[in-house]
Structures are given as C-alpha cells and as structure tokens.
Design an enzyme around this catalytic site. Sequence first.
Site, PDB file in Angstrom:
ATOM      1  N   ASN A 105     -19.968  -7.938 -15.705  1.00  0.00           N
ATOM      2  CA  ASN A 105     -19.050  -8.655 -14.812  1.00  0.00           C
ATOM      3  C   ASN A 105     -18.762 -10.037 -15.370  1.00  0.00           C
ATOM      4  OD1 ASN A 105     -17.537  -8.719 -12.325  1.00  0.00           O
ATOM      5  ND2 ASN A 105     -18.977 -10.277 -11.610  1.00  0.00           N
ATOM      6  N   ARG A 106     -17.540 -10.541 -15.108  1.00  0.00           N
ATOM      7  CA  ARG A 106     -17.162 -11.899 -15.546  1.00  0.00           C
ATOM      8  C   ARG A 106     -18.223 -12.902 -15.114  1.00  0.00           C
ATOM      9  NH1 ARG A 106     -11.734 -14.282 -12.953  1.00  0.00           N
ATOM     10  NH2 ARG A 106     -12.972 -13.905 -11.074  1.00  0.00           N
ATOM     11  N   ASP A 138     -14.387   6.233  -1.509  1.00  0.00           N
ATOM     12  CA  ASP A 138     -14.149   5.849  -2.913  1.00  0.00           C
ATOM     13  C   ASP A 138     -15.210   6.497  -3.811  1.00  0.00           C
ATOM     14  OD1 ASP A 138     -11.950   4.198  -2.409  1.00  0.00           O
ATOM     15  OD2 ASP A 138     -13.176   2.396  -2.162  1.00  0.00           O
ATOM     16  N   SER A 182       0.833  -1.215   0.000  1.00  0.00           N
ATOM     17  CA  SER A 182       0.000   0.000   0.000  1.00  0.00           C
ATOM     18  C   SER A 182       0.862   1.257   0.000  1.00  0.00           C
ATOM     19  CB  SER A 182      -0.901   0.020   1.237  1.00  0.00           C
ATOM     20  OG  SER A 182      -1.530   1.280   1.330  1.00  0.00           O
ATOM     21  N   ARG A 183       0.441   2.233  -0.796  1.00  0.00           N
ATOM     22  CA  ARG A 183       1.145   3.527  -0.812  1.00  0.00           C
ATOM     23  C   ARG A 183       0.502   4.524   0.149  1.00  0.00           C
ATOM     24  NH1 ARG A 183       2.905   4.329  -7.165  1.00  0.00           N
ATOM     25  NH2 ARG A 183       3.136   2.100  -7.579  1.00  0.00           N
ATOM     26  N   LYS A 187     -13.344  -4.492   3.556  1.00  0.00           N
ATOM     27  CA  LYS A 187     -14.248  -3.334   3.467  1.00  0.00           C
ATOM     28  C   LYS A 187     -15.680  -3.639   3.928  1.00  0.00           C
ATOM     29  CE  LYS A 187     -11.802  -0.723  -0.093  1.00  0.00           C
ATOM     30  NZ  LYS A 187     -11.867  -0.080  -1.405  1.00  0.00           N
TER      31      LYS A 187
HETATM   32  P1  NDP Z   1     -13.359  -7.266  -5.383  1.00  0.00           P
HETATM   33  O1  NDP Z   1     -12.528  -8.432  -5.006  1.00  0.00           O
HETATM   34  O2  NDP Z   1     -14.503  -6.856  -4.545  1.00  0.00           O
HETATM   35  O3  NDP Z   1     -13.945  -7.514  -6.882  1.00  0.00           O
HETATM   36  C1  NDP Z   1     -13.119  -8.022  -7.895  1.00  0.00           C
HETATM   37  C2  NDP Z   1     -13.814  -7.878  -9.249  1.00  0.00           C
HETATM   38  O4  NDP Z   1     -12.862  -8.228 -10.254  1.00  0.00           O
HETATM   39  C3  NDP Z   1     -15.021  -8.806  -9.433  1.00  0.00           C
HETATM   40  O5  NDP Z   1     -15.956  -8.161 -10.257  1.00  0.00           O
HETATM   41  C4  NDP Z   1     -14.387  -9.998 -10.181  1.00  0.00           C
HETATM   42  O6  NDP Z   1     -15.287 -10.698 -10.995  1.00  0.00           O
HETATM   43  C5  NDP Z   1     -13.398  -9.276 -11.061  1.00  0.00           C
HETATM   44  N1  NDP Z   1     -12.277 -10.091 -11.515  1.00  0.00           N
HETATM   45  C6  NDP Z   1     -11.317 -10.640 -10.735  1.00  0.00           C
HETATM   46  N2  NDP Z   1     -10.414 -11.273 -11.499  1.00  0.00           N
HETATM   47  C7  NDP Z   1     -10.839 -11.124 -12.798  1.00  0.00           C
HETATM   48  C8  NDP Z   1     -10.352 -11.575 -14.047  1.00  0.00           C
HETATM   49  N3  NDP Z   1      -9.229 -12.294 -14.131  1.00  0.00           N
HETATM   50  N4  NDP Z   1     -11.025 -11.235 -15.149  1.00  0.00           N
HETATM   51  C9  NDP Z   1     -12.157 -10.507 -15.091  1.00  0.00           C
HETATM   52  N5  NDP Z   1     -12.684 -10.051 -13.925  1.00  0.00           N
HETATM   53  C10 NDP Z   1     -12.023 -10.377 -12.790  1.00  0.00           C
HETATM   54  O7  NDP Z   1     -12.316  -6.060  -5.583  1.00  0.00           O
HETATM   55  P2  NDP Z   1     -12.570  -4.476  -5.494  1.00  0.00           P
HETATM   56  O8  NDP Z   1     -13.804  -4.130  -6.234  1.00  0.00           O
HETATM   57  O9  NDP Z   1     -12.464  -4.009  -4.087  1.00  0.00           O
HETATM   58  O10 NDP Z   1     -11.276  -3.929  -6.260  1.00  0.00           O
HETATM   59  C11 NDP Z   1     -11.119  -4.107  -7.650  1.00  0.00           C
HETATM   60  C12 NDP Z   1      -9.820  -3.404  -8.083  1.00  0.00           C
HETATM   61  O11 NDP Z   1      -9.917  -2.003  -7.852  1.00  0.00           O
HETATM   62  C13 NDP Z   1      -8.598  -3.898  -7.303  1.00  0.00           C
HETATM   63  O12 NDP Z   1      -7.499  -4.000  -8.199  1.00  0.00           O
HETATM   64  C14 NDP Z   1      -8.366  -2.785  -6.289  1.00  0.00           C
HETATM   65  O13 NDP Z   1      -7.005  -2.682  -5.915  1.00  0.00           O
HETATM   66  C15 NDP Z   1      -8.800  -1.564  -7.095  1.00  0.00           C
HETATM   67  N6  NDP Z   1      -9.196  -0.436  -6.236  1.00  0.00           N
HETATM   68  C16 NDP Z   1      -8.469   0.710  -6.306  1.00  0.00           C
HETATM   69  C17 NDP Z   1      -8.795   1.796  -5.527  1.00  0.00           C
HETATM   70  C18 NDP Z   1      -7.963   3.025  -5.648  1.00  0.00           C
HETATM   71  O14 NDP Z   1      -7.945   3.847  -4.723  1.00  0.00           O
HETATM   72  N7  NDP Z   1      -7.263   3.213  -6.753  1.00  0.00           N
HETATM   73  C19 NDP Z   1      -9.935   1.783  -4.601  1.00  0.00           C
HETATM   74  C20 NDP Z   1     -10.657   0.523  -4.603  1.00  0.00           C
HETATM   75  C21 NDP Z   1     -10.275  -0.534  -5.392  1.00  0.00           C
HETATM   76  P3  NDP Z   1     -16.056 -12.026 -10.476  1.00  0.00           P
HETATM   77  O15 NDP Z   1     -17.278 -11.530  -9.752  1.00  0.00           O
HETATM   78  O16 NDP Z   1     -16.377 -12.752 -11.731  1.00  0.00           O
HETATM   79  O17 NDP Z   1     -15.099 -12.765  -9.589  1.00  0.00           O
END
Ligand code: NDP
Length: 275
Positions: free
Chosen positions: A151-152, A106, A17-18, A69
């Site tokens: 969504n996937r 967020d 984390s940054r 969260k």
């Molecule tokens: P969650 O774990 O709640 O959700 C993950 C999502 O990604 C689901 O929709 C999942 O789909 C999908 N997913 C996972 N792997 C794949 C794949 N290989 N191909 C396609 N879809 C995939 O995570 P968050 O929503 O909390 O976070 C998502 C991203 O956003 C993370 O990388 C997180 O670091 C980033 N983020 C950044 C923030 C920032 O401040 N910049 C703030 C919040 C989040 P499925 O339902 O099919 O599993």
Amino acid sequence: MKTRTRLGVLGWPVRHSRSPAMHNAALRFRGLTAWRYQLLPVAPELFEETVPALPQAGFRGANVTIPHKEHALELADTATKRARAIGAANTLLFDDAGQIHADNTDAPAIVALLPFAPAGRTALVLGAGGSARAAVWALLDGGASDVMVWNRTAERARALCAELGGRAVEVAEQADLLVHCTSSGLDGSERMFDQLPLGVDALRRYACVVDLVYGDGRTPLTRAARARSLPVIDGLELLVAQGALAFELFTGVPAPVDVMRLAVGVAQDRACARV
Ligand code: NDP
C-alpha cells in the site's frame, strides 16, 4: 408493512454508478415489474438517520458504495461472518420488522471470477482500503498460500495484515495473481503506473490480473495486461459479479448475469472464465 419492492445504491457521490441500469435490466428480465432500483445519494452525516428509514419507505435492500461501507456494517443489526471479518458491508437487507442485515458480496465475487481456485496460490494485493480487505480475506479464506499486501501508506498494509493475515510488502514480488485495489487509474491516465510499485514490463510475473477499478474506458493496468495476453478480470466484471450475488439476496431469484453484463457494457470477449 406494505410489500417492499424498492432497491437502491447508497453512496456519496453516487451519480456515476451503473448499478441502477444493471439491476433494473435484471428486474425487468425476471418479470419483477413492481420492483425499482434507484440511486440513493446520502451524505455521510445523514447516513445513520436515513438508512433505518428505508424499510418503511418500501425498500427491501440496498447496495453500499464509497464512503459508507464501514458505516453500513456498524449500523446493521446482524452481519455475515465475512462482512464482520472484512469490516465492511456492500449489501444491506431489510426485513419486515425493519431490522438491517449486512453482507459483503465483493469477497465471493472476486474469488468466483478467478481463472483458478485460490487454494495453494500466491497473490499480491495492491491497496489497503475496504476493497483490499475484501480481497485479502477472500483469498485467505479460499486457501491462498501467500497473500502479500502493498500500500502507498505502508503502515495501513501492516495493520491490515496484522488483523486479517497476509504479509505486508514494500516491493512488488512475483505471485500467481495481481489484484489491484487502489483508487489509482480511475481517470485512465498512464500516470497510474507511477503510483504503483510495478511497471508494465513486470506484469508478466503474474498469471492473472484483477483490476477492481472501472471508469469509462479500460484502465492503463487492464490495457497493459491485455496487451501482454494475460488473463484479466476488470472492474466491470466484478461490478456484475457482486451485483448478481446481491440481486439474488434481494429478490430470491437467480440473477440473469448476461443481461446484467450487457447493461453495464461488458463486452462479450472480456470474461475470464475459471478453468
Ligand atoms: P478506499 O478509499 O477504501 O481505499 C483506497 C486505496 O487506494 C487505499 O489503499 C489508498 O492508499 C489507495 N490510493 C488512493 N489514491 C492512491 C494513489 N494516488 N496512489 C496509490 N494508491 C492510492 O477504496 P476502496 O478500497 O473501497 O476502493 C478502491 C477502488 O476499487 C475504487 O476505485 C473503487 O471504485 C473500486 N471498487 C470497485 C468495485 C467493483 O465492483 N468493481 C468494488 C469495490 C471497489 P492510502 O492508504 O495510501 O491512502
């Protein structure tokens, strides 16, 4: 209770984390020399007993990241309307009585960074996890006319829309805004586009691209969007924007946003200002 000037980020894992660098730079800049922001690596099975102990240990607040969260919201004594609606908290505040107050910064951060207000606009949100919920809620709350969710796992997109509003889709339809909220692209690999419902050439169908993911470099999505001269908001910009809102909740002092951007390595040419 003694003066509480400790802050941190709860996650598992959280070592990359940054947020500590960003918040400590902001605390120093504002002359809050007694304050410290640290990593708080807490395993899921210890979350419930660890968080209520933080106020006694001198903590004023904490940010919350994967995978805590939703649990953070459940644990809170009170929560803002948006955190309740989204179903997840990324910011916890601890009061002098040890009570826990939850918020989600967020959602307002996403809207604040957009180059146009969401009212009357259309959006395609990719993903149905915690951050997608924040994006969908924020866009609909801001008056977006049509928020599509892909969504996937299609069933999760349908469930999200049934709860929050929006329209589940199985293909990437044209929209004003593309908001990427899946975990794909973290490793920087070009395979990212194999995991999403659109290719690089389809990016021109969006007026602005928001990518929540941030890693060491730019993601393939942000690289491709920039190469097509599209306005881009990347994950580091969002990290700063949500962190700035949290900083103000923690300290009651305006966040030095430029200092925070510098601390996380946002290049000055990467901002996408509202017009
Ligand atoms: P969650 O774990 O709640 O959700 C993950 C999502 O990604 C689901 O929709 C999942 O789909 C999908 N997913 C996972 N792997 C794949 C794949 N290989 N191909 C396609 N879809 C995939 O995570 P968050 O929503 O909390 O976070 C998502 C991203 O956003 C993370 O990388 C997180 O670091 C980033 N983020 C950044 C923030 C920032 O401040 N910049 C703030 C919040 C989040 P499925 O339902 O099919 O599993």
